[in-house]
Design a protein around this motif. Structure first.
Motif, PDB file in Angstrom:
ATOM      1  N   MET B   1       0.856  -1.186   0.000  1.00 24.99           N
ATOM      2  CA  MET B   1       0.000   0.000   0.000  1.00 24.99           C
ATOM      3  C   MET B   1       0.892   1.236   0.000  1.00 24.99           C
ATOM      4  N   ALA B   2       0.522   2.167  -0.765  1.00 27.11           N
ATOM      5  CA  ALA B   2       1.360   3.357  -0.793  1.00 27.11           C
ATOM      6  C   ALA B   2       0.572   4.571  -1.240  1.00 27.11           C
ATOM      7  N   ARG B   3       1.184   5.700  -0.946  1.00 26.46           N
ATOM      8  CA  ARG B   3       0.621   6.952  -1.397  1.00 26.46           C
ATOM      9  C   ARG B   3       1.060   7.157  -2.845  1.00 26.46           C
ATOM     10  N   LEU B   4       0.217   7.827  -3.616  1.00 28.97           N
ATOM     11  CA  LEU B   4       0.529   8.049  -5.023  1.00 28.97           C
ATOM     12  C   LEU B   4       0.384   9.530  -5.305  1.00 28.97           C
ATOM     13  N   GLU B   5       1.460  10.117  -5.816  1.00 28.26           N
ATOM     14  CA  GLU B   5       1.420  11.561  -6.054  1.00 28.26           C
ATOM     15  C   GLU B   5       1.638  11.865  -7.521  1.00 28.26           C
ATOM     16  N   LEU B   6       0.741  12.643  -8.118  1.00 28.89           N
ATOM     17  CA  LEU B   6       0.959  13.129  -9.469  1.00 28.89           C
ATOM     18  C   LEU B   6       1.200  14.623  -9.372  1.00 28.89           C
ATOM     19  N   ASN B   7       2.424  15.050  -9.669  1.00 26.74           N
ATOM     20  CA  ASN B   7       2.730  16.467  -9.607  1.00 26.74           C
ATOM     21  C   ASN B   7       2.936  17.028 -10.994  1.00 26.74           C
ATOM     22  N   ASN B   8       1.996  17.829 -11.445  1.00 20.03           N
ATOM     23  CA  ASN B   8       2.115  18.519 -12.729  1.00 20.03           C
ATOM     24  C   ASN B   8       2.444  17.555 -13.876  1.00 20.03           C
ATOM     25  N   ILE B   9       1.764  16.416 -13.858  1.00 22.03           N
ATOM     26  CA  ILE B   9       2.035  15.386 -14.876  1.00 22.03           C
ATOM     27  C   ILE B   9       1.513  15.840 -16.243  1.00 22.03           C
ATOM     28  N   GLN B  10       2.367  15.682 -17.253  1.00 26.62           N
ATOM     29  CA  GLN B  10       1.979  16.093 -18.600  1.00 26.62           C
ATOM     30  C   GLN B  10       2.205  14.966 -19.593  1.00 26.62           C
ATOM     31  N   LYS B  11       1.399  14.991 -20.647  1.00 21.88           N
ATOM     32  CA  LYS B  11       1.632  14.059 -21.750  1.00 21.88           C
ATOM     33  C   LYS B  11       1.561  14.842 -23.050  1.00 21.88           C
ATOM     34  N   VAL B  12       2.679  14.876 -23.749  1.00 19.75           N
ATOM     35  CA  VAL B  12       2.717  15.531 -25.045  1.00 19.75           C
ATOM     36  C   VAL B  12       3.120  14.488 -26.070  1.00 19.75           C
ATOM     37  N   TYR B  13       2.323  14.331 -27.142  1.00 17.90           N
ATOM     38  CA  TYR B  13       2.658  13.355 -28.174  1.00 17.90           C
ATOM     39  C   TYR B  13       3.675  13.940 -29.141  1.00 17.90           C
ATOM     40  N   PRO B  14       4.410  13.065 -29.831  1.00 23.32           N
ATOM     41  CA  PRO B  14       5.459  13.544 -30.745  1.00 23.32           C
ATOM     42  C   PRO B  14       4.944  14.560 -31.766  1.00 23.32           C
ATOM     43  N   ASN B  15       3.665  14.441 -32.149  1.00 22.40           N
ATOM     44  CA  ASN B  15       3.140  15.405 -33.123  1.00 22.40           C
ATOM     45  C   ASN B  15       2.741  16.734 -32.489  1.00 22.40           C
ATOM     46  N   GLY B  16       3.054  16.895 -31.191  1.00 26.23           N
ATOM     47  CA  GLY B  16       2.818  18.180 -30.538  1.00 26.23           C
ATOM     48  C   GLY B  16       1.490  18.275 -29.812  1.00 26.23           C
ATOM     49  N   PHE B  17       0.653  17.238 -29.957  1.00 22.11           N
ATOM     50  CA  PHE B  17      -0.641  17.275 -29.292  1.00 22.11           C
ATOM     51  C   PHE B  17      -0.478  17.084 -27.783  1.00 22.11           C
ATOM     52  N   VAL B  18      -1.039  18.009 -27.015  1.00 22.60           N
ATOM     53  CA  VAL B  18      -0.929  17.901 -25.563  1.00 22.60           C
ATOM     54  C   VAL B  18      -2.151  17.158 -25.058  1.00 22.60           C
ATOM     55  N   ALA B  19      -1.937  15.936 -24.577  1.00 21.76           N
ATOM     56  CA  ALA B  19      -3.064  15.120 -24.143  1.00 21.76           C
ATOM     57  C   ALA B  19      -3.397  15.382 -22.685  1.00 21.76           C
ATOM     58  N   VAL B  20      -2.387  15.591 -21.855  1.00 25.58           N
ATOM     59  CA  VAL B  20      -2.612  15.851 -20.432  1.00 25.58           C
ATOM     60  C   VAL B  20      -1.871  17.127 -20.061  1.00 25.58           C
ATOM     61  N   HIS B  21      -2.621  18.093 -19.499  1.00 24.90           N
ATOM     62  CA  HIS B  21      -2.025  19.382 -19.147  1.00 24.90           C
ATOM     63  C   HIS B  21      -1.782  19.451 -17.658  1.00 24.90           C
ATOM     64  N   GLY B  22      -0.601  19.149 -17.211  1.00 23.47           N
ATOM     65  CA  GLY B  22      -0.216  19.375 -15.825  1.00 23.47           C
ATOM     66  C   GLY B  22      -1.235  18.930 -14.795  1.00 23.47           C
ATOM     67  N   LEU B  23      -1.263  17.643 -14.528  1.00 22.44           N
ATOM     68  CA  LEU B  23      -2.246  17.074 -13.612  1.00 22.44           C
ATOM     69  C   LEU B  23      -1.669  17.006 -12.197  1.00 22.44           C
ATOM     70  N   ASP B  24      -2.417  17.501 -11.210  1.00 18.95           N
ATOM     71  CA  ASP B  24      -1.979  17.405  -9.813  1.00 18.95           C
ATOM     72  C   ASP B  24      -2.990  16.590  -9.042  1.00 18.95           C
ATOM     73  N   ILE B  25      -2.618  15.402  -8.642  1.00 20.15           N
ATOM     74  CA  ILE B  25      -3.517  14.600  -7.821  1.00 20.15           C
ATOM     75  C   ILE B  25      -2.679  13.947  -6.728  1.00 20.15           C
ATOM     76  N   ASP B  26      -3.176  14.003  -5.513  1.00 22.81           N
ATOM     77  CA  ASP B  26      -2.464  13.387  -4.394  1.00 22.81           C
ATOM     78  C   ASP B  26      -3.369  12.308  -3.821  1.00 22.81           C
ATOM     79  N   ILE B  27      -2.947  11.048  -3.983  1.00 23.82           N
ATOM     80  CA  ILE B  27      -3.808   9.950  -3.567  1.00 23.82           C
ATOM     81  C   ILE B  27      -3.267   9.345  -2.295  1.00 23.82           C
ATOM     82  N   LYS B  28      -4.114   9.296  -1.278  1.00 25.09           N
ATOM     83  CA  LYS B  28      -3.656   8.816   0.034  1.00 25.09           C
ATOM     84  C   LYS B  28      -3.543   7.294   0.033  1.00 25.09           C
ATOM     85  N   ASP B  29      -2.764   6.816   0.982  1.00 25.35           N
ATOM     86  CA  ASP B  29      -2.585   5.385   1.161  1.00 25.35           C
ATOM     87  C   ASP B  29      -3.939   4.721   1.413  1.00 25.35           C
ATOM     88  N   GLY B  30      -4.254   3.702   0.625  1.00 22.38           N
ATOM     89  CA  GLY B  30      -5.491   2.957   0.841  1.00 22.38           C
ATOM     90  C   GLY B  30      -6.733   3.617   0.307  1.00 22.38           C
TER      91      GLY B  30
END
Lengths: 295, 358, 283
Positions: B1-30
């Motif tokens: 079990m662990a905590r999961l942190e997404l800090n400003n996560i981004q996904k940009v495809y090689p063709n320049g398409f931005v699929a995910v714009h800086g995601l911030d989610i903090d998921i607690k243990d359990g």
């Protein structure tokens, strides 16, 4: 009865010609093959019919035994080789990349070259004074000298049979490639992803997922290619004429010695060899697929 | 079990398409968290980035105390259930469940024990020898689940796991999932496009749209105080009614003015409403916060009943507001009766209305 | 991780290059020989055969294209192939249509018989076929007919297999509509089904044409023990190896002339050719 016939007249008229043609020929071929094999010939004239002396002569002759072993080696080498080359080429073009269509077309080219032409190119390349001989004796500046003296490939048993195997593999790899490619494309990507999240590396994914899921395609390649190899005639006939395999022995008896009886007897034995080999393959493949999917 | 942190996560495809714009989610243990959104909102991409099946273009992913951006999938301590289940068709149920353990070279004895434990947990005792093709949809789903939990992951990732099941089975499996989560107490990230699944299952819900996080909160927060029109419209079934109009101030009193009438803005929204003065806004109200009045009264809008939908426990009226084509939905009790095609009035519970920017 | 990806990519590129050159080199050599001048193949052992001729020339093409014996052989090959196509299609198309449309008992048995002819290795069946064709009454058949009957034996199962797929792709509704409007089965087959099936059947026909054009084993056995004035091209090509001093330029030129139509048709109709060459893999 008559009413039924009338109702189905279209069906009968459409099917009958093809069926009569094929079944007719099938029966004629089977009958004459058997009859010829039971007939002895001397000097091109039939002597006795209904005797099995052809088979006995064959089994005791060293020419037949040698041909059998050569054929067996031909089968045992060319079949797995075609599986490997087919699998490699199929995996190479199972990726999407720029120019994939062109690469695929080029890899299919051997299929578009008549077999006899393939053998003629190989004869040109490997005959005395040809490119390969010159290459191996170091006459081209870009390649190191491997042999001191040019050898005659087609007069050396190992080289000649090897050459025939090379030609066969070169010509028929595209068929294996197409069959295996179809199999590869049926494996969904998420199978590999699921395995990846469970810690599977490339090699493990290949052994545990690709291979077992490919068993039907692999089986199809092995069966088809080994049948082809047993009955192979053209490549060894042109490239290894002095070292006959069973197919070439049939030709020798039929054309050179005017003895269709012996030819037919070999032809029948060939059919049984193919049946036995296919059965063995089936058993082995079933065992292999069971082994790969254990807990 | 662990905590999961997404800090400003981004996904940009090689063709320049931005699929995910800086995601911030903090998921607690359990915690059981759902990523919800319409198709194409990049919720699955986000999950695949957490799983390590997709490269992370920017930001930081932390699992436990480890920065996991460049870790290969197998070292992240995750397990994933795919939408298609991705069961290996050539392996028996046991071999499927044990595959991950086999790869990790766990000895056969322990492997067998764990497989049994996992199959027990998902109620698949005695089906270990079957092939996936011999199982029903629900059973396959359970095998996929067992295959993931047998690895005892720190984070369990579920990608629309129930979407291939029929409606009845889906509701049954929801309960099952909840039970397993309770038993294992593992951190679960659950991707779905079905808002009712997210509402019933999750501790918190993250609503995404076009690669951006719209709102994150408990099901109650999301339902009762949606931050924007997108969240308000996405959560709830039937969805929230939207009426466009203006905010006007008339002798110190702030109200919402539209073609069909005027609604007083309650105290709790007056601050917000002042900022929207004389602007085009949308008023949102859920079907259950509306009621019908035969006579005109304050905070009422004129409308006619077009269709009555009978569900049994509740009935819904589709009503046409005067002068506009848009329909609004009103929840009524089955024993209430109103005439069709006659002008009546819709009254709203002022404590439950929402205001959104246009 | 980054390094690993690069390594596998490099292996991939190398393998692509190796397999492409393995395929292309022999074909290039054939082409090179066919345009070689005399000094580029008779070297007297003083220098190796060059990778490109010193003085490229089309002399051999000019020679063979003006050679009546070559044309006589080529016409024999073409006639045999066309006759094989005609026989295979006329016999095969109606049968394939009935097999694709009807659900009668024994369909599987008929299919088995049709495909079973391919179970006898051609090298085994060549002996009885050649013996029958060159003895008794059969011997009076013209060699064109002997060859095309033998080739039809190979081509017919393919036509039935390919055409069955073609007919299955034609919606049954069209025929039912025609029946409702009062057309008989035969009329419908000729006027509704065949026109729609033409593109697919044409592909099957070309496949069989090439099959016959390439066929060596049966043609060789049939012509080897009888005296015939002309030979189909593959057998003719083989006879050139047997000459006292084989001429590599001549062999390469004939090889290319024989291959050219096959290469062109195969790539023009790649999709159909593939389904033909892998036909046996479907069981």
């Amino acid at each position: 009865m008559l009413k039924n016939l009338k109702k189905n007249s279209f069906l009968i008229w459409s099917l009958a010609p093809a069926c009569i043609f094929i079944i007719g020929f099938f029966v004629i071929i089977a009958f004459f093959l058997l009859k010829l094999s039971l007939t002895t010939y001397v000097g091109g004239m039939p002597q006795e019919t209904g005797v099995i002396s052809n088979y006995i002569t064959l089994i005791n002759s060293s020419a037949f035994k040698d041909a059998f072993w050569r054929t067996l080696i031909f089968v045992l080498t060319s079949t797995p080789l075609q599986l490997i080359t087919g699998l490699i080429t199929a995996m190479l073009i199972n990726k999407s990349f720029h120019g994939r269509g062109v690469v695929r077309s080029v890899l299919l080219l051997p299929l578009a070259i008549p077999t006899i032409v393939t053998t003629s190119i190989l004869v040109l390349m490997f005959s005395k004074g040809g490119h390969i001989g010159s290459l191996l004796t170091g006459q081209y500046s870009f390649f190191p000298q491997v042999m001191a003296k040019e050898i005659s490939f087609m007069n050396n048993e190992a080289f000649a049979i090897g050459l025939a195997i090379f030609g066969k593999v070169w010509r028929d790899t595209p068929i294996s490639m197409l069959i295996l490619l179809a199999g590869l494309q049926q494996i969904p990507q998420d199978q590999y992803e699921a395995a990846e999240t469970m810690g599977s590396k490339l090699v493990q994914s290949f052994t545990y997922i690709t291979l077992p899921l490919m068993i039907p395609s692999i089986a199809s390649v092995l069966v088809l290619r080994s049948v082809e190899a047993w009955k192979e005639f053209i490549f060894p006939y042109i490239l290894a004429p002095s070292f006959p395999v069973l197919g070439v022995l049939i030709e020798n008896f039929y054309v050179q010695q005017l003895n269709p009886g012996m030819s037919a007897a070999i032809g029948i034995m060939l059919i049984f060899l193919i049946l036995i080999c296919t059965w063995v393959l089936k058993v082995v493949l079933e065992a292999a697929s069971k082994f790969l999917v254990k807990v | 079990m662990a905590r999961l942190e997404l800090n400003n996560i981004q996904k940009v495809y090689p063709n320049g398409f931005v699929a995910v714009h800086g995601l911030d989610i903090d998921i607690k243990d359990g915690e059981f968290i759902s990523l919800v959104g319409p198709s194409g909102c990049a919720k699955s991409t986000t999950l695949r980035m957490i799983a390590g099946l997709e490269d992370i273009s920017g930001g930081e992913l932390k699992i436990g105390d480890l920065v996991a951006n460049d870790l290969p999938s197998k070292d992240r301590g995750i397990a994933m259930v795919f939408q298609s289940y991705a069961l290996f068709p050539h392996m028996s149920v046991e071999a499927n469940v044990g595959f991950g353990l086999k790869i990790k070279k766990v000895p056969l004895e322990i492997r067998k024990e764990k497989i049994k434990w996992a199959l027990d947990l998902v109620d698949l005792n005695g089906l270990g020898d079957r092939k996936p093709s011999e199982l029903s949809g629900g059973q396959r789903q359970r095998v996929a689940l067992a295959r993931a939990i047998v690895l005892e992951p720190q984070v369990l990732l579920l990608d629309e796991p129930l979407s291939n099941l029929d409606a009845k089975l889906r509701i049954k499996m929801r309960v099952e999932l909840k039970r397993i989560h309770k038993k294992l107490g593992s951190t679960i990230v659950y991707v779905t496009h079905d808002q009712s699944e997210a509402m019933t299952l999750s501790d918190r819900i993250a609503i995404m749209n076009a690669g951006e996080l719209m709102q994150i909160g408990t099901p109650n927060e999301i339902y009762n105080s949606p931050k924007n029109k997108f969240v308000a419209g996405f959560i709830g079934s039937p969805s929230m009614n939207f009426i466009s109009g203006n905010i006007v101030e008339d002798s110190g009193k702030i109200s919402f003015q539209c073609k069909q009438g005027k609604i007083n803005i309650p105290e709790r929204l007056s601050e917000k409403a002042k900022g929207m003065l004389n602007k085009q806004v949308t008023l949102g109200v859920r079907p259950e916060d509306l009621s019908i009045s035969i006579d005109e009264a304050d905070n009422c809008l004129a409308a006619t009943v077009v269709v009555r939908e009978t569900l049994g426990s509740d009935d819904f009226l589709a009503m046409e507001l005067e002068g506009v084509k848009d329909l609004i939905t009103v929840r009524i009790q089955p024993d209430e009766n109103y005439p069709l095609d006659k002008k009546i009035f819709v009254k709203m519970d002022l404590n439950k209305i929402h205001l959104f920017d246009e | 991780m980054v390094k690993k990806i690069k390594l596998s990519k490099i292996t991939w590129i190398i393998l692509i290059i190796v397999s492409l050159s393995l395929v292309l080199l022999p074909i290039y050599v054939m082409f090179k020989y066919s345009i070689s001048d005399r000094s580029s193949w008779i070297t007297g052992g003083k220098y190796p055969v060059p990778w490109f001729p010193f003085n490229p020339t089309l002399d051999m093409y000019r020679y063979y294209l003006a050679d009546t014996r070559f044309w006589a052989n080529a016409f024999l090959s073409i006639n045999v192939a066309l006759l094989t196509v005609a026989l295979s299609i006329i016999l095969g198309a109606p049968a394939a249509y009935s097999l694709s449309r009807s659900k009668f008992n024994g369909k599987a048995i008929i299919l088995f018989f049709i495909l079973s002819i391919r179970l006898i290795p051609d090298i085994s069946s060549a002996v009885p076929i050649a013996t029958i064709f060159n003895n008794g009454l059969w011997d009076y058949l013209p060699v064109v007919l002997k060859l095309s009957l033998a080739h039809t034996l190979l081509g017919l199962p393919y036509v039935i297999y390919i055409a069955q797929g073609v007919f299955e792709s034609i919606p049954k509704d069209l025929e039912e509509q025609a029946h409702v409007m009062g057309c008989g089965k035969f009329y419908t087959f000729l006027n509704i089904v065949i026109p729609l099936a033409i593109p697919g059947l044409a592909a099957g026909a070309i496949y069989v044409f090439l099959l016959s054009w390439n066929e060596f084993t049966l043609s060789y056995f049939i012509t080897a023990t009888s005296s015939v004035p002309m030979l189909p091209l593959p057998v003719y090509l083989k006879s050139m190896f047997g000459a006292f001093t084989p001429n590599p330029v001549g062999i390469a030129t004939i090889s290319l002339l024989v291959s050219l139509p096959v290469i062109v048709f195969t790539f023009a109709l790649q999709k159909y050719m593939i389904s033909g060459s892998t036909a046996g893999s479907v069981k």
